[in-house]
Design a protein around this motif. Sequence first.
Motif, PDB file in Angstrom:
ATOM      1  N   ILE A 162       0.829  -1.206   0.000  1.00  0.00           N
ATOM      2  CA  ILE A 162       0.000   0.000   0.000  1.00  0.00           C
ATOM      3  C   ILE A 162       0.863   1.256   0.000  1.00  0.00           C
ATOM      4  N   GLN A 163       1.988   1.204   0.681  1.00  0.00           N
ATOM      5  CA  GLN A 163       2.777   2.413   0.899  1.00  0.00           C
ATOM      6  C   GLN A 163       3.909   2.622  -0.096  1.00  0.00           C
ATOM      7  N   ARG A 164       4.468   1.529  -0.582  1.00  0.00           N
ATOM      8  CA  ARG A 164       5.655   1.662  -1.428  1.00  0.00           C
ATOM      9  C   ARG A 164       5.325   2.300  -2.771  1.00  0.00           C
ATOM     10  N   LYS A 165       6.126   3.282  -3.177  1.00  0.00           N
ATOM     11  CA  LYS A 165       5.870   4.023  -4.408  1.00  0.00           C
ATOM     12  C   LYS A 165       6.804   3.522  -5.510  1.00  0.00           C
ATOM     13  N   PHE A 166       6.490   2.310  -6.006  1.00  0.00           N
ATOM     14  CA  PHE A 166       7.345   1.706  -7.035  1.00  0.00           C
ATOM     15  C   PHE A 166       6.737   1.828  -8.424  1.00  0.00           C
ATOM     16  N   VAL A 167       5.612   2.528  -8.541  1.00  0.00           N
ATOM     17  CA  VAL A 167       5.026   2.872  -9.838  1.00  0.00           C
ATOM     18  C   VAL A 167       4.761   4.376  -9.810  1.00  0.00           C
ATOM     19  N   PRO A 168       4.561   5.006 -10.971  1.00  0.00           N
ATOM     20  CA  PRO A 168       4.246   6.440 -10.984  1.00  0.00           C
ATOM     21  C   PRO A 168       3.069   6.755 -10.070  1.00  0.00           C
ATOM     22  N   GLU A 169       3.105   7.937  -9.463  1.00  0.00           N
ATOM     23  CA  GLU A 169       2.112   8.274  -8.446  1.00  0.00           C
ATOM     24  C   GLU A 169       0.679   8.240  -8.978  1.00  0.00           C
ATOM     25  N   ALA A 170       0.478   8.689 -10.200  1.00  0.00           N
ATOM     26  CA  ALA A 170      -0.875   8.653 -10.765  1.00  0.00           C
ATOM     27  C   ALA A 170      -1.370   7.216 -10.899  1.00  0.00           C
ATOM     28  N   VAL A 171      -0.472   6.309 -11.252  1.00  0.00           N
ATOM     29  CA  VAL A 171      -0.834   4.898 -11.389  1.00  0.00           C
ATOM     30  C   VAL A 171      -1.153   4.310 -10.022  1.00  0.00           C
ATOM     31  N   ARG A 172      -0.346   4.673  -9.027  1.00  0.00           N
ATOM     32  CA  ARG A 172      -0.559   4.154  -7.673  1.00  0.00           C
ATOM     33  C   ARG A 172      -1.899   4.619  -7.112  1.00  0.00           C
ATOM     34  N   ARG A 173      -2.218   5.880  -7.302  1.00  0.00           N
ATOM     35  CA  ARG A 173      -3.473   6.413  -6.785  1.00  0.00           C
ATOM     36  C   ARG A 173      -4.682   5.767  -7.474  1.00  0.00           C
ATOM     37  N   GLU A 174      -4.582   5.608  -8.779  1.00  0.00           N
ATOM     38  CA  GLU A 174      -5.662   4.954  -9.511  1.00  0.00           C
ATOM     39  C   GLU A 174      -5.866   3.533  -8.985  1.00  0.00           C
ATOM     40  N   GLN A 175      -4.755   2.854  -8.706  1.00  0.00           N
ATOM     41  CA  GLN A 175      -4.847   1.484  -8.223  1.00  0.00           C
ATOM     42  C   GLN A 175      -5.459   1.411  -6.824  1.00  0.00           C
ATOM     43  N   LEU A 176      -5.055   2.303  -5.935  1.00  0.00           N
ATOM     44  CA  LEU A 176      -5.629   2.310  -4.591  1.00  0.00           C
ATOM     45  C   LEU A 176      -7.117   2.660  -4.639  1.00  0.00           C
ATOM     46  N   ASP A 177      -7.488   3.586  -5.519  1.00  0.00           N
ATOM     47  CA  ASP A 177      -8.914   3.913  -5.695  1.00  0.00           C
ATOM     48  C   ASP A 177      -9.705   2.672  -6.135  1.00  0.00           C
ATOM     49  N   GLN A 178      -9.099   1.890  -7.024  1.00  0.00           N
ATOM     50  CA  GLN A 178      -9.754   0.665  -7.489  1.00  0.00           C
ATOM     51  C   GLN A 178      -9.987  -0.301  -6.325  1.00  0.00           C
ATOM     52  N   ILE A 179      -9.011  -0.445  -5.453  1.00  0.00           N
ATOM     53  CA  ILE A 179      -9.167  -1.335  -4.295  1.00  0.00           C
ATOM     54  C   ILE A 179     -10.280  -0.830  -3.380  1.00  0.00           C
ATOM     55  N   VAL A 180     -10.303   0.456  -3.140  1.00  0.00           N
ATOM     56  CA  VAL A 180     -11.345   1.034  -2.284  1.00  0.00           C
ATOM     57  C   VAL A 180     -12.729   0.761  -2.869  1.00  0.00           C
ATOM     58  N   ARG A 181     -12.889   0.957  -4.181  1.00  0.00           N
ATOM     59  CA  ARG A 181     -14.187   0.726  -4.827  1.00  0.00           C
ATOM     60  C   ARG A 181     -14.623  -0.735  -4.694  1.00  0.00           C
ATOM     61  N   LEU A 182     -13.697  -1.635  -4.887  1.00  0.00           N
ATOM     62  CA  LEU A 182     -14.037  -3.063  -4.812  1.00  0.00           C
ATOM     63  C   LEU A 182     -14.404  -3.480  -3.390  1.00  0.00           C
ATOM     64  N   VAL A 183     -13.717  -2.902  -2.416  1.00  0.00           N
ATOM     65  CA  VAL A 183     -14.049  -3.204  -1.014  1.00  0.00           C
ATOM     66  C   VAL A 183     -15.411  -2.616  -0.663  1.00  0.00           C
ATOM     67  N   GLU A 184     -15.643  -1.361  -1.046  1.00  0.00           N
ATOM     68  CA  GLU A 184     -16.907  -0.696  -0.718  1.00  0.00           C
ATOM     69  C   GLU A 184     -18.099  -1.371  -1.403  1.00  0.00           C
ATOM     70  N   SER A 185     -17.871  -1.956  -2.567  1.00  0.00           N
ATOM     71  CA  SER A 185     -18.950  -2.660  -3.260  1.00  0.00           C
ATOM     72  C   SER A 185     -19.149  -4.066  -2.712  1.00  0.00           C
ATOM     73  N   GLU A 186     -18.324  -4.439  -1.716  1.00  0.00           N
ATOM     74  CA  GLU A 186     -18.378  -5.751  -1.070  1.00  0.00           C
ATOM     75  C   GLU A 186     -18.055  -6.887  -2.033  1.00  0.00           C
ATOM     76  N   ARG A 187     -17.310  -6.557  -3.085  1.00  0.00           N
ATOM     77  CA  ARG A 187     -16.866  -7.614  -4.008  1.00  0.00           C
ATOM     78  C   ARG A 187     -15.701  -8.391  -3.425  1.00  0.00           C
ATOM     79  N   ILE A 188     -14.871  -7.719  -2.611  1.00  0.00           N
ATOM     80  CA  ILE A 188     -13.714  -8.367  -2.013  1.00  0.00           C
ATOM     81  C   ILE A 188     -13.590  -7.953  -0.556  1.00  0.00           C
ATOM     82  N   SER A 189     -12.794  -8.722   0.185  1.00  0.00           N
ATOM     83  CA  SER A 189     -12.417  -8.351   1.549  1.00  0.00           C
ATOM     84  C   SER A 189     -10.900  -8.217   1.582  1.00  0.00           C
TER      85      SER A 189
END
Length: 267
Positions: A162-189
């Motif tokens: 979650i914390q390591r910045k090994f991809v461009p920041e815009a890519v990292r933020r988009e990816q974390l947003d995707q995880i949040v959406r999937l958790v909030e939709s109860e698709r994943i835990s």
Amino acid sequence: MDVDKRTLQRFGREIARTRKMADVTQDALARELGVSPSHISNIERGYRSPVASFVPKLDAALQVDGRLVRLWGELTGSGRPAWLAEVATLIREASAVMDYQNAVLPGLLQTESYARELITAGTPWASSDDVAVAVDERMRRAQEFVNAEEPLLWVVLDQTIIQRKFVPEAVRREQLDQIVRLVESERISVQVVATHYLGHPGLTGPFKVITPGSGADVVYAESIHEGQVITAAQDVARYRLLFGRLQAVALGPAESLLMIRRELDDD
């Protein structure tokens, strides 16, 4: 030996292919082996499991220098090398998957940009066309997962992912947003193991415990060189125990989601 249907079908298809290439009929092969043609037909269609002593006889009759014996051993042995297509099929047809990752997010949860960064960095010898094909295939599987109701997916992540910045920041933020959406939709835990936790039980590397719609659980364990499919009941039970231990030491789902949100807010 209890052998799952997919394994029997794969082995049967290879027998049929080998027999046809040798220009041998089912009747002729059956006479050679002293069995009925229906017995050969049932094995080729995956309806019947050959006894262990029958496989070398098949191999000798078709004159393939041990290839069928080796394939049968690979398909039925615990800890055998995994075919990526096989693992993808296992997951797609599963009712539940428990996934632990300590370096990157699971492929099913990756965005296209994140996947492209990982594949490009991880396979520097690949051409741009090869990278594009690999990204497209990963995204196809990821979209199928998002659109489906199964498998249920429980993920445990190391906090460094979650914390390591090994991809461009815009890519990292988009990816974390995707995880949040999937958790909030109860698709994943998702649960996160904090970096300060001592005696981390997940240091042996990433793995998945896959629960099929029917049949016994299977483990897919990853290493730097290859993945392995593990089917031995005792070994699978140990991985289930290990995943349970990881869940126990990780933050709860609500706390983990809050951590990811804070990571986004802090940037």
